[in-house]
Write an enzyme that holds these catalytic residues in place. Structure first.
Site, mmCIF file in Angstrom:
data_model
loop_
_atom_site.group_PDB
_atom_site.id
_atom_site.type_symbol
_atom_site.label_atom_id
_atom_site.label_comp_id
_atom_site.label_asym_id
_atom_site.label_seq_id
_atom_site.Cartn_x
_atom_site.Cartn_y
_atom_site.Cartn_z
ATOM 1 N N HIS A 99 0.845 -1.192 0.000
ATOM 2 C CA HIS A 99 0.000 0.000 0.000
ATOM 3 C C HIS A 99 0.878 1.239 0.000
ATOM 4 O O HIS A 99 1.845 1.328 0.755
ATOM 5 C CB HIS A 99 -0.914 0.040 1.224
ATOM 6 C CG HIS A 99 -1.732 1.283 1.301
ATOM 7 N ND1 HIS A 99 -2.869 1.472 0.544
ATOM 8 C CD2 HIS A 99 -1.555 2.434 2.014
ATOM 9 C CE1 HIS A 99 -3.361 2.664 0.797
ATOM 10 N NE2 HIS A 99 -2.593 3.278 1.682
ATOM 11 N N ASP A 178 -16.260 1.585 6.198
ATOM 12 C CA ASP A 178 -15.216 2.598 6.023
ATOM 13 C C ASP A 178 -15.623 3.656 5.006
ATOM 14 O O ASP A 178 -15.293 4.835 5.161
ATOM 15 C CB ASP A 178 -13.900 1.934 5.590
ATOM 16 C CG ASP A 178 -12.816 2.963 5.323
ATOM 17 O OD1 ASP A 178 -12.372 3.627 6.288
ATOM 18 O OD2 ASP A 178 -12.422 3.129 4.149
ATOM 19 N N ARG A 185 -15.763 11.958 7.387
ATOM 20 C CA ARG A 185 -14.466 12.585 7.659
ATOM 21 C C ARG A 185 -14.169 13.676 6.633
ATOM 22 O O ARG A 185 -13.632 14.731 6.962
ATOM 23 C CB ARG A 185 -13.346 11.545 7.620
ATOM 24 C CG ARG A 185 -13.341 10.573 8.788
ATOM 25 C CD ARG A 185 -12.360 9.441 8.538
ATOM 26 N NE ARG A 185 -11.026 9.952 8.270
ATOM 27 C CZ ARG A 185 -10.091 9.284 7.604
ATOM 28 N NH1 ARG A 185 -10.347 8.079 7.108
ATOM 29 N NH2 ARG A 185 -8.900 9.811 7.414
ATOM 30 N N SER A 200 -8.629 3.164 8.434
ATOM 31 C CA SER A 200 -9.204 3.115 7.087
ATOM 32 C C SER A 200 -8.321 2.293 6.153
ATOM 33 O O SER A 200 -8.799 1.415 5.427
ATOM 34 C CB SER A 200 -9.369 4.535 6.542
ATOM 35 O OG SER A 200 -9.852 4.520 5.214
ATOM 36 N N LYS A 204 -9.043 -2.263 5.097
ATOM 37 C CA LYS A 204 -9.181 -2.774 3.726
ATOM 38 C C LYS A 204 -8.040 -3.720 3.377
ATOM 39 O O LYS A 204 -8.246 -4.754 2.739
ATOM 40 C CB LYS A 204 -9.247 -1.602 2.743
ATOM 41 C CG LYS A 204 -10.495 -0.753 2.907
ATOM 42 C CD LYS A 204 -10.669 0.243 1.791
ATOM 43 C CE LYS A 204 -9.704 1.410 1.878
ATOM 44 N NZ LYS A 204 -10.039 2.347 2.961
#
Length: 446
Positions: A99, A178, A185, A200, A204
């Protein structure tokens, strides 16, 4: 695939019912929420028993008071358990994902995922779209006509079984709460909360069910978090959550003060990714792809040392297996490999504009944040969620930080199918800081 909440047997994992107001006040006053309290609040909100305004109040309390590492882990797992968690044991092989927290010109995931898969590690990569000044992996992939980036869970499984790699967006099975929380948010000034960012991301990523996870946390002007101390804290928090969930996780901090590579824009970055898998392309992109591939192989247990992983990555580029895996992925998701084989045949943008240096010197800085906004003005990114993308739009840089440039030389060329605002050339020139004395190129990894 594990169904909703079955990690502990039920959605709430307890019979006790809490007061949403009391939990908001508890966090508002700086106290620690228990696992039961967090899971209660998340699942009641997920089932629409707690309204948006109370979730918003809790988010603001978290933003102001923070969370302990244990609270962040429990929030992450609660988010994750509102959806399904993949069980990839049916593949019978090492699994890994990566990520990136996002940046400008960050196309690393595109060549990286198929390269790792060509080394014998399955990669189910969930990616996102661009918004604000940062680009999105899915938008870049969709510059290939007809390529599908919204896959069902079964389609993901089928593709992994056949070619061991997929890059897709999160579907409704992946931490569905989320998406609702993020929308709150986004309109309440709580997007920069470290606990909320971490939960968050990790909810995932953990849902993918991979054995290991590499986190590329960007630092600098083009990054989501520009403060180095905040970046380090985020990296530590993400790794802590990953390890607490039983994953082999590690983070690297990489430089995003200037755009990564020589291109910014969707097809332009796809073409640069193709160059990398052909053994070409800019040295900074190539180095990060090889480094991250080596680390993913090491984390997944495919190799015993970093150097062994690096050698394997370099070999798969040299012998063309990484490129072949990339083509398989493109075709499996409905795209054509025509433009992979002949990228020069991709339709050309209608307009181009070279921005020239107005004096001699060395390039000291290129403002990556401003570059991202200019790409949006060209049509290469989204200024709103509904913005239509011009896949051919973007920027090609001819000089980077540390290079010497002469007056009259083209610093960067802009491309678009639309029209250029009158001010855009001057605005683009201002992203470059040019000084009379030599400047060292910045480090890639911090």
């Amino acid at each position: 695939m594990r169904e909703n909440g079955t990690m502990n047997g039920s959605l709430h994992d307890q019979e006790k019912v809490f007061s949403a107001v009391e939990l908001i006040m508890k966090k508002r006053d700086g106290h620690v929420l228990t696992e039961e309290e967090i899971r209660f609040f998340v699942f009641e909100f997920h089932q629409s028993k707690i309204p948006d305004y109370q979730m918003t109040a809790l988010l603001m309390a978290i933003y102001l008071k923070g969370m302990t590492s244990e609270e962040i882990f429990h929030l992450t797992m609660a988010f994750m358990d509102t959806g399904k968690v993949s069980d990839l044991s049916f593949l019978g092989m090492h699994t890994a994902d990566k990520h990136s927290t996002g940046g400008v010109g960050d196309k690393i995931s595109i060549p990286l995922a198929p390269l790792v898969a060509s080394c014998g590690v399955a990669v189910p990569m969930i990616s996102g779209r661009g918004l604000g000044h940062t680009g999105g992996t899915l938008d870049k992939l969709e510059s290939i006509p007809n390529l599908k980036t919204s896959l069902s869970t079964q389609e993901v499984y089928d593709q992994l079984s056949k070619i061991h790699v997929v890059i897709t967006g999160a579907n409704a099975d992946i931490a569905p709460v989320d998406k609702r929380v993020y929308s709150l948010r986004d309109v309440t000034g709580t997007t920069s909360s470290l606990p909320l960012i971490a939960s968050s991301i990790m909810s995932k990523k953990l849902s993918e069910g991979t054995d290991s996870l590499l986190l590329d946390v960007k630092a600098g002007k083009g990054a989501f978090l520009q403060d180095m101390e905040a970046t380090k804290r985020l990296a530590e928090t993400l790794v802590s959550a990953g390890k607490a969930a039983g994953r082999n996780a590690m983070a690297i901090i990489t430089n995003m003060d200037q755009p990564l590579g020589n291109t910014v824009g969707n097809w332009l970055e796809m073409r640069e990714s193709i160059d990398i898998l052909n053994g070409k392309g800019p040295s900074d992109v190539r180095e990060l792809v090889i480094v991250q591939c080596a680390l993913m192989l090491l984390l997944a247990g495919r190799v015993k040392t970093y150097q062994e992983g690096r050698a394997m990555a370099e070999l798969k580029i040299e012998n063309g297996e990484g490129l072949q895996k990339f083509k398989q992925m493109i075709e499996a998701q409905g795209g054509s490999s025509m433009y992979i084989d002949a990228p020069e045949s991709y339709p050309k943008p209608k307009h181009s504009l070279a921005v020239l240096s107005d004096h001699d010197g060395w390039i000291k800085a290129i403002d990556a944040f401003e570059v991202g906004l200019i790409n949006n003005k060209l049509g290469g990114g989204r200024e709103t969620l509904d913005s239509k993308i011009d896949f051919k739009a973007g920027l090609v840089f001819h000089f980077k930080v540390g290079d010497h440039v002469k007056a009259g030389e083209a610093l960067v060329t802009l491309f678009t199918d639309g029209t250029y605002p009158d001010y855009l050339s001057d605005r683009t020139l201002k992203v470059f800081t040019i000084v009379p004395e030599p400047v060292a190129a910045p480090p890639l990894i911090g």
